[in-house]
Design a protein around this motif. Structure first.
Motif, PDB file in Angstrom:
ATOM      1  N   ARG A 102       0.830  -1.215   0.000  1.00  0.00           N
ATOM      2  CA  ARG A 102       0.000   0.000   0.000  1.00  0.00           C
ATOM      3  C   ARG A 102       0.859   1.257   0.000  1.00  0.00           C
ATOM      4  O   ARG A 102       0.523   2.237  -0.673  1.00  0.00           O
ATOM      5  N   ALA A 103       1.956   1.240   0.751  1.00  0.00           N
ATOM      6  CA  ALA A 103       2.844   2.400   0.785  1.00  0.00           C
ATOM      7  C   ALA A 103       3.450   2.641  -0.593  1.00  0.00           C
ATOM      8  O   ALA A 103       3.552   3.789  -1.044  1.00  0.00           O
ATOM      9  N   ALA A 104       3.862   1.575  -1.281  1.00  0.00           N
ATOM     10  CA  ALA A 104       4.427   1.711  -2.628  1.00  0.00           C
ATOM     11  C   ALA A 104       3.394   2.302  -3.585  1.00  0.00           C
ATOM     12  O   ALA A 104       3.708   3.200  -4.370  1.00  0.00           O
ATOM     13  N   GLU A 105       2.168   1.789  -3.508  1.00  0.00           N
ATOM     14  CA  GLU A 105       1.109   2.307  -4.376  1.00  0.00           C
ATOM     15  C   GLU A 105       0.851   3.785  -4.103  1.00  0.00           C
ATOM     16  O   GLU A 105       0.696   4.579  -5.024  1.00  0.00           O
ATOM     17  N   LYS A 106       0.839   4.151  -2.823  1.00  0.00           N
ATOM     18  CA  LYS A 106       0.599   5.542  -2.429  1.00  0.00           C
ATOM     19  C   LYS A 106       1.718   6.463  -2.932  1.00  0.00           C
ATOM     20  O   LYS A 106       1.473   7.598  -3.321  1.00  0.00           O
ATOM     21  N   LEU A 107       2.955   5.935  -2.920  1.00  0.00           N
ATOM     22  CA  LEU A 107       4.111   6.708  -3.377  1.00  0.00           C
ATOM     23  C   LEU A 107       4.280   6.652  -4.895  1.00  0.00           C
ATOM     24  O   LEU A 107       5.170   7.290  -5.447  1.00  0.00           O
ATOM     25  N   GLY A 108       3.434   5.875  -5.562  1.00  0.00           N
ATOM     26  CA  GLY A 108       3.530   5.737  -7.009  1.00  0.00           C
ATOM     27  C   GLY A 108       4.723   4.901  -7.453  1.00  0.00           C
ATOM     28  O   GLY A 108       5.209   5.047  -8.567  1.00  0.00           O
ATOM     29  N   LEU A 109       5.184   4.015  -6.575  1.00  0.00           N
ATOM     30  CA  LEU A 109       6.329   3.166  -6.888  1.00  0.00           C
ATOM     31  C   LEU A 109       5.860   1.815  -7.404  1.00  0.00           C
ATOM     32  O   LEU A 109       4.870   1.277  -6.913  1.00  0.00           O
ATOM     33  N   PRO A 110       6.561   1.264  -8.358  1.00  0.00           N
ATOM     34  CA  PRO A 110       6.216  -0.097  -8.784  1.00  0.00           C
ATOM     35  C   PRO A 110       6.527  -1.065  -7.644  1.00  0.00           C
ATOM     36  O   PRO A 110       7.458  -0.843  -6.874  1.00  0.00           O
ATOM     37  N   VAL A 111       5.739  -2.096  -7.534  1.00  0.00           N
ATOM     38  CA  VAL A 111       5.941  -3.053  -6.445  1.00  0.00           C
ATOM     39  C   VAL A 111       5.612  -4.452  -6.930  1.00  0.00           C
ATOM     40  O   VAL A 111       4.714  -4.646  -7.731  1.00  0.00           O
ATOM     41  N   ARG A 112       6.362  -5.412  -6.467  1.00  0.00           N
ATOM     42  CA  ARG A 112       6.027  -6.816  -6.693  1.00  0.00           C
ATOM     43  C   ARG A 112       6.030  -7.461  -5.316  1.00  0.00           C
ATOM     44  O   ARG A 112       6.985  -7.317  -4.551  1.00  0.00           O
ATOM     45  N   MET A 113       4.962  -8.108  -5.004  1.00  0.00           N
ATOM     46  CA  MET A 113       4.830  -8.630  -3.652  1.00  0.00           C
ATOM     47  C   MET A 113       5.039 -10.138  -3.607  1.00  0.00           C
ATOM     48  O   MET A 113       4.472 -10.872  -4.406  1.00  0.00           O
ATOM     49  N   PRO A 114       5.854 -10.551  -2.659  1.00  0.00           N
ATOM     50  CA  PRO A 114       6.071 -11.994  -2.488  1.00  0.00           C
ATOM     51  C   PRO A 114       4.837 -12.663  -1.906  1.00  0.00           C
ATOM     52  O   PRO A 114       3.998 -12.013  -1.289  1.00  0.00           O
ATOM     53  N   ARG A 115       4.733 -13.948  -2.126  1.00  0.00           N
ATOM     54  CA  ARG A 115       3.659 -14.737  -1.527  1.00  0.00           C
ATOM     55  C   ARG A 115       4.209 -15.470  -0.317  1.00  0.00           C
ATOM     56  O   ARG A 115       5.390 -15.783  -0.256  1.00  0.00           O
ATOM     57  N   VAL A 116       3.338 -15.745   0.619  1.00  0.00           N
ATOM     58  CA  VAL A 116       3.698 -16.504   1.817  1.00  0.00           C
ATOM     59  C   VAL A 116       2.952 -17.821   1.773  1.00  0.00           C
ATOM     60  O   VAL A 116       1.746 -17.851   1.505  1.00  0.00           O
ATOM     61  N   ALA A 117       3.650 -18.894   1.994  1.00  0.00           N
ATOM     62  CA  ALA A 117       3.028 -20.219   2.019  1.00  0.00           C
ATOM     63  C   ALA A 117       3.513 -20.947   3.265  1.00  0.00           C
ATOM     64  O   ALA A 117       4.621 -20.742   3.744  1.00  0.00           O
ATOM     65  N   VAL A 118       2.656 -21.789   3.779  1.00  0.00           N
ATOM     66  CA  VAL A 118       2.978 -22.580   4.967  1.00  0.00           C
ATOM     67  C   VAL A 118       2.916 -24.047   4.591  1.00  0.00           C
ATOM     68  O   VAL A 118       1.989 -24.481   3.909  1.00  0.00           O
ATOM     69  N   ARG A 119       3.883 -24.783   5.039  1.00  0.00           N
ATOM     70  CA  ARG A 119       3.912 -26.202   4.809  1.00  0.00           C
ATOM     71  C   ARG A 119       4.284 -26.889   6.114  1.00  0.00           C
ATOM     72  O   ARG A 119       5.277 -26.519   6.739  1.00  0.00           O
ATOM     73  N   THR A 120       3.489 -27.824   6.539  1.00  0.00           N
ATOM     74  CA  THR A 120       3.778 -28.546   7.778  1.00  0.00           C
ATOM     75  C   THR A 120       3.794 -30.042   7.516  1.00  0.00           C
ATOM     76  O   THR A 120       3.322 -30.510   6.487  1.00  0.00           O
TER      77      THR A 120
END
Length: 123
Positions: A102-120
Motif C-alpha cells: 500500500r505504501a508503494a502504491e501511495k508513493l507511485g512506486l512499482p511493487v512486486r509482492m512476495p507470496r507466503v506459504a505454509v507447509r507442515t
C-alpha cells in the motif's frame, strides 16, 4: 539510521506503523545489511519476527530493482522449531506485506509482492 538501507515504501510503512525500531531490529538490520549472518535473541514481543523478515520483504517487493526478473521459486525459507509458531509467523508477516504494498502504491512506486506459504508435516 536503522531504516536507511530500506526502500522508500518499506520505510514509509514502518514509520507510519511504529514509533521507532526496537534494539533487536536495529542490531539485526545492521548485520543483515552488512551481509552478515545473524542470530536474533530477544524476549517475546520485542520485534524479532519483523527484524528477521523485514529485509526480505523489502528486497523481494522492490519492483524498481536493477536485478533481472527471476524465475518463480523459493527465495526465503523459514524453518520453525514448533509447528504452532508457523502460523504465528505467517500472521505476523501479513501486515508488513500489505503495508509495504500500500505504501508503494501511495508513493507511485512499482511493487512486486512476495507470496507466503505454509507447509507442515515434513520431517
Amino acid at each position: 539510521m536503522p531504516l536507511a538501507p530500506f526502500g522508500h515504501a518499506a520505510r514509509a510503512w514502518f514509520e507510519s506503523s511504529f514509533e521507532r525500531a526496537t534494539p533487536v531490529q536495529e542490531q539485526g538490520w545492521a548485520r543483515i545489511a552488512a551481509g552478515e549472518h545473524a542470530l536474533l535473541i530477544a524476549p517475546t514481543g520485542s520485534g524479532k519476527t519483523l527484524a528477521a523478515f523485514f529485509w526480505c520483504i523489502d528486497r523481494l517487493s522492490r519492483a524498481d530493482s536493477t536485478e533481472a526478473p527471476r524465475s518463480p521459486g523459493v527465495r526465503v525459507l523459514y524453518i520453525s522449531p514448533l509447528k504452532a509458531l508457523v502460523y504465528d509467523i505467517e500472521r505476523n508477516l501479513r501486515a508488513p506485506l500489505v503495508g509495504v504494498r500500500r505504501a508503494a502504491e501511495k508513493l507511485g512506486l512499482p511493487v512486486r509482492m512476495p507470496r507466503v506459504a505454509v507447509r507442515t508435516g515434513d520431517t
